[in-house]
Structures are given as structure tokens and as C-alpha cells.
Design a protein around this motif. Structure first.
Motif, short mmCIF file in Angstrom:
data_model
loop_
_atom_site.label_atom_id
_atom_site.label_comp_id
_atom_site.label_asym_id
_atom_site.label_seq_id
_atom_site.Cartn_x
_atom_site.Cartn_y
_atom_site.Cartn_z
N ARG A 8 0.80 -1.21 0.00
CA ARG A 8 0.00 0.00 0.00
C ARG A 8 0.84 1.27 0.00
O ARG A 8 0.43 2.30 -0.54
CB ARG A 8 -0.95 0.00 1.20
N ASP A 46 -5.95 5.23 0.51
CA ASP A 46 -4.78 5.56 1.34
C ASP A 46 -4.42 7.04 1.31
O ASP A 46 -3.47 7.45 1.97
CB ASP A 46 -3.56 4.76 0.87
N ALA A 66 -13.68 2.20 4.18
CA ALA A 66 -12.80 1.15 4.73
C ALA A 66 -11.91 1.74 5.82
O ALA A 66 -11.04 2.57 5.54
CB ALA A 66 -11.96 0.52 3.63
N ASP A 67 -12.10 1.29 7.04
CA ASP A 67 -11.32 1.80 8.17
C ASP A 67 -9.83 1.53 8.00
O ASP A 67 -8.99 2.35 8.36
CB ASP A 67 -11.82 1.17 9.47
N CYS A 68 -9.48 0.36 7.41
CA CYS A 68 -8.06 0.03 7.23
C CYS A 68 -7.37 1.02 6.30
O CYS A 68 -6.21 1.37 6.51
CB CYS A 68 -7.91 -1.39 6.70
N ARG A 69 -8.10 1.51 5.29
CA ARG A 69 -7.52 2.48 4.36
C ARG A 69 -7.32 3.83 5.06
O ARG A 69 -6.31 4.52 4.84
CB ARG A 69 -8.41 2.65 3.14
N LEU A 71 -6.81 4.33 8.26
CA LEU A 71 -5.67 4.18 9.19
C LEU A 71 -4.35 4.28 8.44
O LEU A 71 -3.40 4.91 8.92
CB LEU A 71 -5.77 2.84 9.92
N GLN A 72 -4.29 3.66 7.24
CA GLN A 72 -3.08 3.75 6.44
C GLN A 72 -2.84 5.18 5.96
O GLN A 72 -1.70 5.66 5.96
CB GLN A 72 -3.17 2.79 5.26
N SER A 75 -1.37 7.20 8.68
CA SER A 75 0.01 6.80 8.91
C SER A 75 0.95 7.35 7.84
O SER A 75 2.01 7.90 8.14
CB SER A 75 0.10 5.27 8.96
N THR A 88 -13.52 7.86 8.46
CA THR A 88 -14.11 6.59 8.06
C THR A 88 -15.63 6.75 8.04
O THR A 88 -16.24 7.02 9.08
CB THR A 88 -13.74 5.45 9.04
#
Length: 266
Positions: A8, A46, A66-69, A71-72, A75, A88
Motif C-alpha cells: 500500500r 490511502d 474502509a477503516d483500514c484504508r 488508518l493507512q 500513517s 471513516t
């Protein structure tokens, strides 16, 4: 599936470069990009598209379901020492901000949306009266308009036009190639929501937006960094032929603005 779909950070950097080299210059032809302007990206992933705007001093907000996106994105921006706001949320459930946006970016998202009319209406609520929308999407009938490149199967991910098979045969093929249920669901949803140039322009005519400009690409600008291919615009003779152009257009760029007469009348 290409490595960039798993790495990613690489994907983030590649999107940032494409945004800086192609999206920003195109958008800048129609709206002055300046410090502290408010920019929203819907389906930001991202956040790579937003990085060059944030670096020039814009206030950028990214929204993704998408919560994972998200968070990335936070970061990656922290590592880049650049500030941004990431949320999100399902775009349809997004609460109102305390300000409106000068620019809304919607890159390779609209072709995934089932209720496209409601989506356009929601964008209208968030845009300043003089603001603009940059929207891009791949024409559905183009060789990889079904996003089959996300598949793990080497055969399926490199098979052009396979998404144009009748739905039942397409689903059978995806399953036969061993794809996971989440991938099958995503590909079939994209097939249901697939977007042609003609359908997009019909939707805009029915909305409160008007088309300020459009640009069709034979070779998507993002392919330069992905494959080393030189971006190439679709020849005007082909871009003016309805339906045929969908098979040749790997990316459609549109700049939209509000038709204030339509907005006030509604």
C-alpha cells in the motif's frame, strides 16, 4: 494481482505522483489551486491523491468506507509530515461539515456506486456554489473496465474484456479461477454498477451539475508509473463517436460545476 495492490505504501506514492503530474495541472485549468482552499476526496483510499494538494497548503479531507484504508492514510501522511483530515464513513451517511468545499475529487469511485443519482445529489450539498468537482473513471467497456486486475489469478487478472461476458458466465469463470468470495462479490458489484460515458453524461444532465470540460485517455496517465507507458489522449475522431469510444477509453476526466439556475429552481 499486482504487487502494488498489496504494497500500500508503494500504491500511495504512485497515486501521489500521478495526482501531482496529471490531476493537479488539469484541475488547475478550471479552478485556481491556492493555499487554504478546502478539498474533499470521496473514496480516498490511502490518500495518495491528496498528498500534493496538502503539500501546497490546502486543507484536505479524505473520506473512505474502509477503516483500514483510513488508518493507512493517517500513517502515510504522518510519515510525510503533512497534515490532513481522514474520516471513516459511508459517503451517503456523512454528516455535514462546518464548511463547504472548493473542490471535490472523485477518482475511480463513481463506477462502484449503485445509486449514482443520490451520490451526485450528496456531492451537491457539500460543494460551494462556485466550487468544482473533478471526477474520473474508466469506461466500463474498456479492456479492464471490470477491475479484473485485482484478481489473484494470473489468467483472470490479465484477461481483457472478460468482464463483458454475461453475468452468470463471468461469475462461473471467477469462481473457477479460485477467487475468494469477497473478490467475487466486488467484481460482480462492479459489473452491476458499470459506467459508460453515455450513461455518465445522462446522469449529469439529470443532476444539478453541468460539464465544464472532459478529457478522454487512450492510455491512462497512471499507466506511466504502473507500466512505463506514455500517457496518450484518445484521438478526437474516436472520442466523438458514442459507444465505440467506451472500448478505447482507459480513463475519463471530467470537470463539473453547479448549474445555479437548476439549484435555485429546485
Amino acid at each position: 494481482m499486482q504487487n502494488r495492490h498489496q504494497n500500500r505504501q508503494q500504491y500511495f506514492r504512485e497515486l501521489a505522483l500521478t495526482s501531482e503530474n496529471y490531476f493537479m495541472p488539469y484541475i488547475g485549468l478550471f479552478i485556481p489551486l491556492k493555499l487554504r482552499m478546502n478539498i474533499l476526496e470521496i473514496g480516498c483510499g490511502d490518500g495518495g491523491n491528496l498528498l500534493p494538494f496538502a503539500r501546497m497548503g490546502c486543507h484536505v479531507v479524505g473520506v473512505d468506507i474502509a477503516d483500514c484504508r483510513i488508518l493507512q492514510a493517517r500513517s502515510f501522511f504522518k510519515e510525510s509530515h503533512v497534515e490532513a483530515e481522514f474520516i471513516t464513513s459511508d459517503f451517503f451517511q456523512l454528516t455535514h461539515f462546518d464548511h463547504f468545499f472548493d473542490l471535490i475529487i472523485c477518482h475511480d469511485v463513481f463506477e462502484h456506486i449503485l445509486d449514482k443519482e443520490l451520490f451526485l445529489s450528496k456531492m451537491e450539498e457539500l460543494l460551494k456554489p462556485e466550487g468544482m468537482v473533478f471526477m474520473s473513471f474508466p469506461a466500463w467497456q474498456m479492456p479492464f473496465g471490470g477491475h479484473q486486475q485485482i484478481c489473484r489469478s494470473q489468467l483472470l487478472s490479465h484477461l481483457p474484456f472478460v468482464h463483458l461476458l454475461p453475468g452468470c458466465f463471468y461469475e462461473m469463470l471467477i469462481k473457477a479461477c479460485g477467487e475468494k468470495e469477497e473478490c467475487i462479490h466486488e467484481l460482480m458489484e462492479i459489473k452491476t454498477a458499470g459506467l459508460s460515458i453515455e450513461l455518465f453524461e445522462q446522469l449529469i444532465q439529470k443532476s444539478s451539475f453541468v460539464i465544464e470540460d472532459k478529457l478522454f485517455w487512450l492510455i491512462n496517465p497512471h499507466y506511466k508509473i504502473k507500466f512505463g507507458w506514455k500517457p496518450r489522449k484518445l484521438n478526437h475522431c474516436f472520442s466523438s463517436i458514442p459507444y465505440l469510444r467506451n472500448y478505447l477509453c482507459s480513463s475519463c476526466f471530467y470537470m463539473l460545476k453547479l448549474d445555479l439556475w437548476k439549484v435555485n429552481r429546485l
